[in-house]
Design a protein around this motif. Structure first.
Motif, PDB file in Angstrom:
ATOM      1  N   MET A   1      -6.041  -3.336  -8.513  1.00 12.59           N
ATOM      2  CA  MET A   1      -4.991  -3.941  -7.715  1.00 12.59           C
ATOM      3  C   MET A   1      -3.882  -4.430  -8.633  1.00 12.59           C
ATOM      4  SD  MET A   1      -6.338  -7.778  -6.800  1.00 12.59           S
ATOM      5  CE  MET A   1      -6.467  -9.010  -8.123  1.00 12.59           C
ATOM      6  N   ASP A   2      -2.729  -4.718  -8.033  1.00 10.94           N
ATOM      7  CA  ASP A   2      -1.668  -5.484  -8.663  1.00 10.94           C
ATOM      8  C   ASP A   2      -1.624  -6.834  -7.960  1.00 10.94           C
ATOM      9  OD1 ASP A   2      -0.681  -3.275 -10.280  1.00 10.94           O
ATOM     10  OD2 ASP A   2       0.090  -2.449  -8.407  1.00 10.94           O
ATOM     11  N   PHE A   3      -1.161  -7.849  -8.663  1.00 17.92           N
ATOM     12  CA  PHE A   3      -1.046  -9.164  -8.031  1.00 17.92           C
ATOM     13  C   PHE A   3       0.225  -9.846  -8.496  1.00 17.92           C
ATOM     14  CE2 PHE A   3      -1.508 -13.793  -8.255  1.00 17.92           C
ATOM     15  CZ  PHE A   3      -1.725 -14.078  -6.919  1.00 17.92           C
ATOM     16  N   GLY A   4       0.951 -10.433  -7.546  1.00 22.46           N
ATOM     17  CA  GLY A   4       2.146 -11.206  -7.861  1.00 22.46           C
ATOM     18  C   GLY A   4       2.379 -12.266  -6.810  1.00 22.46           C
TER      19      GLY A   4
ATOM     20  N   GLY B   1      -3.650   3.702  -5.175  1.00 23.51           N
ATOM     21  CA  GLY B   1      -3.161   4.776  -4.321  1.00 23.51           C
ATOM     22  C   GLY B   1      -4.096   5.945  -4.135  1.00 23.51           C
ATOM     23  N   GLN B   2      -4.945   6.232  -5.118  1.00 25.80           N
ATOM     24  CA  GLN B   2      -5.791   7.417  -5.020  1.00 25.80           C
ATOM     25  C   GLN B   2      -6.948   7.183  -4.058  1.00 25.80           C
ATOM     26  OE1 GLN B   2      -4.859   5.830  -7.816  1.00 25.80           O
ATOM     27  NE2 GLN B   2      -4.925   7.180  -9.574  1.00 25.80           N
ATOM     28  N   ASP B   3      -7.333   8.256  -3.357  1.00 24.46           N
ATOM     29  CA  ASP B   3      -8.360   8.103  -2.328  1.00 24.46           C
ATOM     30  C   ASP B   3      -9.716   7.709  -2.905  1.00 24.46           C
ATOM     31  OD1 ASP B   3      -8.879  10.513  -3.531  1.00 24.46           O
ATOM     32  OD2 ASP B   3      -8.786  11.718  -1.700  1.00 24.46           O
TER      33      ASP B   3
ATOM     34  N   LEU C   1     -11.900  -0.097  -2.181  1.00 24.78           N
ATOM     35  CA  LEU C   1     -11.443  -1.449  -2.500  1.00 24.78           C
ATOM     36  C   LEU C   1     -10.570  -2.053  -1.410  1.00 24.78           C
ATOM     37  CD1 LEU C   1     -10.456  -0.797  -6.239  1.00 24.78           C
ATOM     38  CD2 LEU C   1     -12.425  -2.123  -5.446  1.00 24.78           C
ATOM     39  N   TRP C   2     -10.037  -1.215  -0.528  1.00 24.13           N
ATOM     40  CA  TRP C   2      -9.065  -1.697   0.440  1.00 24.13           C
ATOM     41  C   TRP C   2      -9.642  -2.745   1.383  1.00 24.13           C
ATOM     42  CZ3 TRP C   2      -4.670   1.765   2.549  1.00 24.13           C
ATOM     43  CH2 TRP C   2      -4.037   2.436   1.482  1.00 24.13           C
ATOM     44  N   ASP C   3     -10.883  -2.576   1.831  1.00 26.86           N
ATOM     45  CA  ASP C   3     -11.455  -3.521   2.787  1.00 26.86           C
ATOM     46  C   ASP C   3     -11.491  -4.931   2.218  1.00 26.86           C
ATOM     47  OD1 ASP C   3     -11.797  -1.622   4.748  1.00 26.86           O
ATOM     48  OD2 ASP C   3     -13.892  -1.224   4.267  1.00 26.86           O
ATOM     49  N   ASP C   4     -11.862  -5.062   0.955  1.00 31.06           N
ATOM     50  CA  ASP C   4     -11.891  -6.379   0.331  1.00 31.06           C
ATOM     51  C   ASP C   4     -10.481  -6.941   0.176  1.00 31.06           C
ATOM     52  OD1 ASP C   4     -14.649  -6.482   0.099  1.00 31.06           O
ATOM     53  OD2 ASP C   4     -14.658  -5.557  -1.888  1.00 31.06           O
ATOM     54  N   LEU C   5      -9.556  -6.104  -0.246  1.00 29.47           N
ATOM     55  CA  LEU C   5      -8.183  -6.570  -0.431  1.00 29.47           C
ATOM     56  C   LEU C   5      -7.534  -6.957   0.895  1.00 29.47           C
ATOM     57  CD1 LEU C   5      -6.876  -4.001  -3.077  1.00 29.47           C
ATOM     58  CD2 LEU C   5      -7.468  -6.396  -3.451  1.00 29.47           C
ATOM     59  N   ALA C   6      -7.919  -6.301   1.988  1.00 25.69           N
ATOM     60  CA  ALA C   6      -7.280  -6.536   3.281  1.00 25.69           C
ATOM     61  C   ALA C   6      -7.756  -7.810   3.972  1.00 25.69           C
ATOM     62  CB  ALA C   6      -7.515  -5.345   4.204  1.00 25.69           C
ATOM     63  N   GLN C   7      -8.868  -8.379   3.536  1.00 18.77           N
ATOM     64  CA  GLN C   7      -9.400  -9.565   4.200  1.00 18.77           C
ATOM     65  C   GLN C   7      -8.401 -10.716   4.115  1.00 18.77           C
ATOM     66  OE1 GLN C   7     -13.337 -10.700   2.976  1.00 18.77           O
ATOM     67  NE2 GLN C   7     -14.198  -8.684   3.344  1.00 18.77           N
ATOM     68  N   GLY C   8      -8.046 -11.269   5.269  1.00 17.29           N
ATOM     69  CA  GLY C   8      -7.146 -12.410   5.326  1.00 17.29           C
ATOM     70  C   GLY C   8      -5.680 -12.082   5.181  1.00 17.29           C
TER      71      GLY C   8
ATOM     72  N   ALA D   1       0.838  -1.199   0.000  1.00 18.45           N
ATOM     73  CA  ALA D   1       0.000   0.000   0.000  1.00 18.45           C
ATOM     74  C   ALA D   1       0.874   1.250   0.000  1.00 18.45           C
ATOM     75  CB  ALA D   1      -0.932  -0.010   1.214  1.00 18.45           C
ATOM     76  N   GLY D   2       0.203   2.398  -0.042  1.00 14.38           N
ATOM     77  CA  GLY D   2       0.910   3.672  -0.035  1.00 14.38           C
ATOM     78  C   GLY D   2       0.229   4.663  -0.956  1.00 14.38           C
ATOM     79  N   GLY D   3       0.791   5.836  -1.057  1.00 12.61           N
ATOM     80  CA  GLY D   3       0.203   6.895  -1.853  1.00 12.61           C
ATOM     81  C   GLY D   3       0.393   6.703  -3.347  1.00 12.61           C
ATOM     82  N   PHE D   4      -0.129   7.625  -4.096  1.00 10.35           N
ATOM     83  CA  PHE D   4      -0.056   7.595  -5.554  1.00 10.35           C
ATOM     84  C   PHE D   4       1.388   7.740  -6.023  1.00 10.35           C
ATOM     85  CE2 PHE D   4      -0.221  10.240  -9.516  1.00 10.35           C
ATOM     86  CZ  PHE D   4      -0.656   9.235 -10.358  1.00 10.35           C
ATOM     87  N   GLY D   5       1.836   6.820  -6.881  1.00  8.26           N
ATOM     88  CA  GLY D   5       3.146   6.950  -7.505  1.00  8.26           C
ATOM     89  C   GLY D   5       4.339   6.628  -6.625  1.00  8.26           C
ATOM     90  N   VAL D   6       4.149   5.899  -5.509  1.00 16.40           N
ATOM     91  CA  VAL D   6       5.287   5.618  -4.628  1.00 16.40           C
ATOM     92  C   VAL D   6       6.066   4.379  -5.045  1.00 16.40           C
ATOM     93  CG1 VAL D   6       4.333   6.765  -2.614  1.00 16.40           C
ATOM     94  CG2 VAL D   6       3.832   4.356  -2.996  1.00 16.40           C
ATOM     95  N   GLY D   7       5.516   3.571  -5.969  1.00 17.73           N
ATOM     96  CA  GLY D   7       6.256   2.408  -6.449  1.00 17.73           C
ATOM     97  C   GLY D   7       5.633   1.066  -6.122  1.00 17.73           C
ATOM     98  N   LYS D   8       4.344   1.029  -5.824  1.00 17.59           N
ATOM     99  CA  LYS D   8       3.692  -0.222  -5.459  1.00 17.59           C
ATOM    100  C   LYS D   8       3.704  -1.230  -6.621  1.00 17.59           C
ATOM    101  CE  LYS D   8      -0.116   1.946  -4.438  1.00 17.59           C
ATOM    102  NZ  LYS D   8       0.368   3.330  -4.675  1.00 17.59           N
ATOM    103  N   THR D   9       3.298  -0.764  -7.794  1.00 16.95           N
ATOM    104  CA  THR D   9       3.296  -1.640  -8.966  1.00 16.95           C
ATOM    105  C   THR D   9       4.715  -2.089  -9.308  1.00 16.95           C
ATOM    106  OG1 THR D   9       1.311  -0.574  -9.852  1.00 16.95           O
ATOM    107  CG2 THR D   9       2.684  -1.778 -11.415  1.00 16.95           C
TER     108      THR D   9
END
Length: 222
Positions: A93-96, A113-115, A120-127, A44-52
């Motif tokens: 999302m990205d996935f790897g 990253g954008q607010d 989508l975060w709640d679904d991605l955070a499950q588990g 996670a993190g803000g827009f353009g920080v390098g997540k992808t």
């Protein structure tokens, strides 16, 4: 929206169906290795920080990405300062996947990253076992939403400072103080483009999350 998925079906994690345990006659050919532990990690993190970039650098499979071109309509919504060379943004999302050692694999889910995509975060955070919060010291305030999100939900996380060449260098302790992190939350410096650097970040996160959950378990029985 462009969904890029370039892996064969065997590269996609599939949970075994619920049912009776395998017998000696049918377990040998089911293709499921019960000795492999798979853990879910968020990036996670803000827009353009390098997540992808991080997910793509460490993934041993070709990552799935959901990216769209930045548009004029989004210019008023997305803070693109210091990332003027970034033409796309993740909209889902990205996935790897990466194998840390024999029997231990991590499934990586990069958050948008954008607010306006935070729903989508709640679904991605499950588990999820834990999370990496990527930071850019030029826009450190962009970390606060992710830090608050994981702190409020009790999800172990660390902050990984992506060391951009154009950014002023800060030490881990300085970043921890600036973000007002809880004591014990790790801060590491990394290069999101480098596989070994990204892998080290993930190993540190797994170790940190293990300590957090062990302490909670001991507290619950003590």
């Amino acid at each position: 929206m462009v969904f890029e998925a370039h892996d064969e079906p065997h590269d996609v994690p599939v949970a075994p169906a619920a049912g009776p345990a395998n017998t000696p006659d049918d377990s040998a050919d089911d293709g499921v290795d019960d000795s492999v532990l798979a853990l879910k990690i968020l990036v996670a993190g803000g827009f353009g920080v390098g997540k992808t970039t991080l997910v793509g650098a460490v993934s041993e499979i070709r990552p799935l990405r959901t990216e769209e071109q930045l548009s004029e309509a989004g210019a008023a919504l997305d803070d693109a300062r210091d990332v003027v060379r970034k033409p796309t943004t993740t909209v889902a999302m990205d996935f790897g996947r990466i194998t840390i050692r024999a029997g231990l694999s991590l499934y990586l889910f990069g958050t948008p990253g954008q607010d306006r995509f935070w729903f989508l975060w709640d679904d991605l955070a499950q588990g999820a076992l834990g999370a990496v919060v990527l930071a850019d010291t030029r826009r450190l305030e962009d970390c606060f939403p992710a830090v608050d999100y994981f702190e409020n939900r009790g999800i172990p996380f660390l902050v990984a400072v992506n060391c951009f060449a154009e950014a002023r260098a800060y030490g881990a302790d300085e970043v921890a103080r600036a973000l007002d992190l809880d004591r014990g939350t790790p801060v590491v410096l990394c290069d999101a483009r480098d596989r070994d650097s990204g892998k080290e970040v993930l190993i540190r996160l797994v170790e940190h999350a293990g300590r957090v959950y062990t302490a909670r378990l001991l507290d619950s029985v003590g």
